[in-house]
Design a protein around this motif. Structure first.
Motif, PDB file in Angstrom:
ATOM      1  N   GLN A 130      51.551  26.800  73.083  1.00 38.09           N
ATOM      2  CA  GLN A 130      51.359  26.032  71.853  1.00 38.09           C
ATOM      3  C   GLN A 130      49.879  25.675  71.692  1.00 38.09           C
ATOM      4  O   GLN A 130      49.228  25.247  72.650  1.00 38.09           O
ATOM      5  CB  GLN A 130      52.212  24.763  71.882  1.00 38.09           C
ATOM      6  CG  GLN A 130      52.207  24.023  70.564  1.00 38.09           C
ATOM      7  CD  GLN A 130      53.185  22.847  70.559  1.00 38.09           C
ATOM      8  OE1 GLN A 130      53.788  22.526  71.563  1.00 38.09           O
ATOM      9  NE2 GLN A 130      53.308  22.213  69.411  1.00 38.09           N
ATOM     10  N   PRO A 131      49.336  25.850  70.489  1.00 38.60           N
ATOM     11  CA  PRO A 131      47.931  25.493  70.268  1.00 38.60           C
ATOM     12  C   PRO A 131      47.657  24.025  70.630  1.00 38.60           C
ATOM     13  O   PRO A 131      48.494  23.163  70.412  1.00 38.60           O
ATOM     14  CB  PRO A 131      47.729  25.735  68.765  1.00 38.60           C
ATOM     15  CG  PRO A 131      48.794  26.718  68.399  1.00 38.60           C
ATOM     16  CD  PRO A 131      49.958  26.422  69.294  1.00 38.60           C
ATOM     17  N   TYR A 132      46.484  23.793  71.196  1.00 39.08           N
ATOM     18  CA  TYR A 132      45.986  22.471  71.593  1.00 39.08           C
ATOM     19  C   TYR A 132      46.677  21.899  72.829  1.00 39.08           C
ATOM     20  O   TYR A 132      46.419  20.772  73.208  1.00 39.08           O
ATOM     21  CB  TYR A 132      46.012  21.472  70.426  1.00 39.08           C
ATOM     22  CG  TYR A 132      44.998  21.821  69.377  1.00 39.08           C
ATOM     23  CD1 TYR A 132      43.686  21.411  69.493  1.00 39.08           C
ATOM     24  CD2 TYR A 132      45.357  22.609  68.300  1.00 39.08           C
ATOM     25  CE1 TYR A 132      42.745  21.758  68.549  1.00 39.08           C
ATOM     26  CE2 TYR A 132      44.419  22.975  67.344  1.00 39.08           C
ATOM     27  CZ  TYR A 132      43.113  22.544  67.478  1.00 39.08           C
ATOM     28  OH  TYR A 132      42.179  22.912  66.544  1.00 39.08           O
ATOM     29  N   ARG A 142      44.678  13.064  60.669  1.00 41.30           N
ATOM     30  CA  ARG A 142      45.011  14.175  59.764  1.00 41.30           C
ATOM     31  C   ARG A 142      44.001  14.260  58.626  1.00 41.30           C
ATOM     32  O   ARG A 142      43.520  15.349  58.290  1.00 41.30           O
ATOM     33  CB  ARG A 142      46.412  13.972  59.207  1.00 41.30           C
ATOM     34  CG  ARG A 142      46.894  15.128  58.363  1.00 41.30           C
ATOM     35  CD  ARG A 142      48.281  14.897  57.852  1.00 41.30           C
ATOM     36  NE  ARG A 142      49.198  14.708  58.969  1.00 41.30           N
ATOM     37  CZ  ARG A 142      50.502  14.555  58.834  1.00 41.30           C
ATOM     38  NH1 ARG A 142      51.048  14.555  57.638  1.00 41.30           N
ATOM     39  NH2 ARG A 142      51.259  14.397  59.886  1.00 41.30           N
ATOM     40  N   ARG A 190      40.870  15.659  59.820  1.00 42.03           N
ATOM     41  CA  ARG A 190      41.087  16.995  60.373  1.00 42.03           C
ATOM     42  C   ARG A 190      40.591  17.096  61.820  1.00 42.03           C
ATOM     43  O   ARG A 190      39.939  18.056  62.215  1.00 42.03           O
ATOM     44  CB  ARG A 190      40.442  18.062  59.478  1.00 42.03           C
ATOM     45  CG  ARG A 190      40.972  18.032  58.051  1.00 42.03           C
ATOM     46  CD  ARG A 190      40.493  19.153  57.178  1.00 42.03           C
ATOM     47  NE  ARG A 190      40.875  20.481  57.608  1.00 42.03           N
ATOM     48  CZ  ARG A 190      42.104  21.010  57.499  1.00 42.03           C
ATOM     49  NH1 ARG A 190      43.071  20.296  56.987  1.00 42.03           N
ATOM     50  NH2 ARG A 190      42.339  22.242  57.898  1.00 42.03           N
ATOM     51  N   LEU A 243      44.244  18.900  66.484  1.00 34.81           N
ATOM     52  CA  LEU A 243      45.239  19.863  65.995  1.00 34.81           C
ATOM     53  C   LEU A 243      45.389  19.830  64.486  1.00 34.81           C
ATOM     54  O   LEU A 243      45.939  20.765  63.896  1.00 34.81           O
ATOM     55  CB  LEU A 243      46.593  19.645  66.671  1.00 34.81           C
ATOM     56  CG  LEU A 243      47.226  18.254  66.612  1.00 34.81           C
ATOM     57  CD1 LEU A 243      48.071  18.077  65.380  1.00 34.81           C
ATOM     58  CD2 LEU A 243      48.068  18.057  67.852  1.00 34.81           C
ATOM     59  N   TRP A 244      44.872  18.806  63.837  1.00 30.57           N
ATOM     60  CA  TRP A 244      44.959  18.739  62.368  1.00 30.57           C
ATOM     61  C   TRP A 244      43.939  19.654  61.700  1.00 30.57           C
ATOM     62  O   TRP A 244      43.964  19.834  60.488  1.00 30.57           O
ATOM     63  CB  TRP A 244      44.801  17.299  61.887  1.00 30.57           C
ATOM     64  CG  TRP A 244      45.869  16.426  62.464  1.00 30.57           C
ATOM     65  CD1 TRP A 244      45.704  15.426  63.365  1.00 30.57           C
ATOM     66  CD2 TRP A 244      47.276  16.504  62.215  1.00 30.57           C
ATOM     67  NE1 TRP A 244      46.915  14.875  63.701  1.00 30.57           N
ATOM     68  CE2 TRP A 244      47.908  15.519  63.001  1.00 30.57           C
ATOM     69  CE3 TRP A 244      48.083  17.322  61.411  1.00 30.57           C
ATOM     70  CZ2 TRP A 244      49.285  15.320  63.012  1.00 30.57           C
ATOM     71  CZ3 TRP A 244      49.457  17.116  61.419  1.00 30.57           C
ATOM     72  CH2 TRP A 244      50.037  16.131  62.199  1.00 30.57           C
ATOM     73  N   ALA A 245      43.039  20.265  62.496  1.00 32.97           N
ATOM     74  CA  ALA A 245      42.141  21.272  61.935  1.00 32.97           C
ATOM     75  C   ALA A 245      42.911  22.540  61.582  1.00 32.97           C
ATOM     76  O   ALA A 245      42.495  23.314  60.723  1.00 32.97           O
ATOM     77  CB  ALA A 245      41.031  21.590  62.941  1.00 32.97           C
ATOM     78  N   ASP A 246      44.038  22.740  62.255  1.00 32.60           N
ATOM     79  CA  ASP A 246      44.927  23.866  61.951  1.00 32.60           C
ATOM     80  C   ASP A 246      45.605  23.577  60.611  1.00 32.60           C
ATOM     81  O   ASP A 246      46.070  22.459  60.376  1.00 32.60           O
ATOM     82  CB  ASP A 246      45.970  23.973  63.068  1.00 32.60           C
ATOM     83  CG  ASP A 246      46.799  25.244  62.985  1.00 32.60           C
ATOM     84  OD1 ASP A 246      46.992  25.750  61.863  1.00 32.60           O
ATOM     85  OD2 ASP A 246      47.258  25.699  64.037  1.00 32.60           O
ATOM     86  N   PRO A 247      45.682  24.545  59.702  1.00 30.60           N
ATOM     87  CA  PRO A 247      46.288  24.271  58.386  1.00 30.60           C
ATOM     88  C   PRO A 247      47.764  23.861  58.459  1.00 30.60           C
ATOM     89  O   PRO A 247      48.235  23.093  57.627  1.00 30.60           O
ATOM     90  CB  PRO A 247      46.127  25.573  57.619  1.00 30.60           C
ATOM     91  CG  PRO A 247      45.606  26.574  58.567  1.00 30.60           C
ATOM     92  CD  PRO A 247      45.163  25.884  59.813  1.00 30.60           C
ATOM     93  N   SER A 248      48.506  24.367  59.431  1.00 26.08           N
ATOM     94  CA  SER A 248      49.921  23.985  59.527  1.00 26.08           C
ATOM     95  C   SER A 248      50.341  23.866  60.998  1.00 26.08           C
ATOM     96  O   SER A 248      51.007  24.753  61.528  1.00 26.08           O
ATOM     97  CB  SER A 248      50.804  24.999  58.801  1.00 26.08           C
ATOM     98  OG  SER A 248      50.571  26.284  59.347  1.00 26.08           O
ATOM     99  N   PRO A 249      49.945  22.762  61.664  1.00 26.94           N
ATOM    100  CA  PRO A 249      50.323  22.598  63.062  1.00 26.94           C
ATOM    101  C   PRO A 249      51.834  22.375  63.192  1.00 26.94           C
ATOM    102  O   PRO A 249      52.458  21.749  62.338  1.00 26.94           O
ATOM    103  CB  PRO A 249      49.543  21.357  63.500  1.00 26.94           C
ATOM    104  CG  PRO A 249      49.303  20.600  62.251  1.00 26.94           C
ATOM    105  CD  PRO A 249      49.188  21.623  61.154  1.00 26.94           C
TER     106      PRO A 249
END
Length: 196
Positions: free
Chosen positions: A99-101, A173, A176, A179-185
């Motif tokens: 999972q990212p992050y 959020r 950003r 993980l909120w830098a990702d468009p759809s975490p």
């Protein structure tokens, strides 16, 4: 015939004869009894006698972090040298290495608390027997809240009534962060469902 009365012969049990003839048995018995209190003080994995230390909800206890499993699970050692797995309350961090992050959140926790003293505020015990609690750092800040504010964890609103954590998540959020830098975490609870 004798000026003194004869000594009476008393019945001696087989055990008393054994101890009388073999004093080493006495020594082993005494040493064994003296070691009983120390058997439970070995490290939690190898202790011969496990003496669980129950902590009630909203009780706090000092501990030293000995292992960081991921962004929201650690292992601590308390004042009695008992090890406890702690699941951070009210938040959920990326836990699968895929999972990212995940690595970022885990490294943040390691940098903040590994091998350091913390205070655990117990909230509950989960179905896996882990203590669910808030981690208070030596400076008085909550690590749970820091993770959400840094954008490294979600507010686990299903298991929390604390709206201030939701505010911290909304601020992260909007900025950003993490993980909120990702468009759809994808939240961990959805990620786990997708992995099954």
């Amino acid at each position: 015939m004798f000026p003194f009365p004869r000594r009476r012969r008393y019945y001696r049990s087989p055990m008393s004869l054994l101890f009388r003839r073999h004093p080493i048995i006495w020594l082993l018995l005494v040493v064994g009894l003296a070691l009983i209190p120390y058997l439970g003080s070995c490290d939690g994995q190898n202790a011969l006698i496990q003496t669980p230390v129950p902590y009630a909800a909203y009780e706090s206890f000092p501990a030293r972090v000995i292992r960081v499993a991921d962004g929201d699970t650690i292992t601590v050692s308390d004042a009695y040298d008992q090890q406890h797995r702690i699941r951070f309350s009210e938040i959920d961090a990326p836990e699968s290495p895929d999972q990212p992050y995940h690595d970022t959140a885990t490294q943040y926790v390691i940098d903040r608390i590994a091998q350091r003293p913390v205070t655990i505020v117990v909230r509950d015990t989960d179905r896996y027997g882990r203590i669910v609690g808030e981690i208070i750092l030596p400076d008085g800040n909550s690590l749970n809240r820091e993770l959400v504010a840094q954008g490294l964890a979600w507010w686990y609103h299903q298991y929390s009534n604390d709206e201030t954590i939701g505010v911290l998540e909304a601020q992260a959020r909007a900025a950003r962060r993490g993980l909120w830098a990702d468009p759809s975490p994808v939240p961990p609870w959805d990620w786990r469902r997708g992995q099954r």
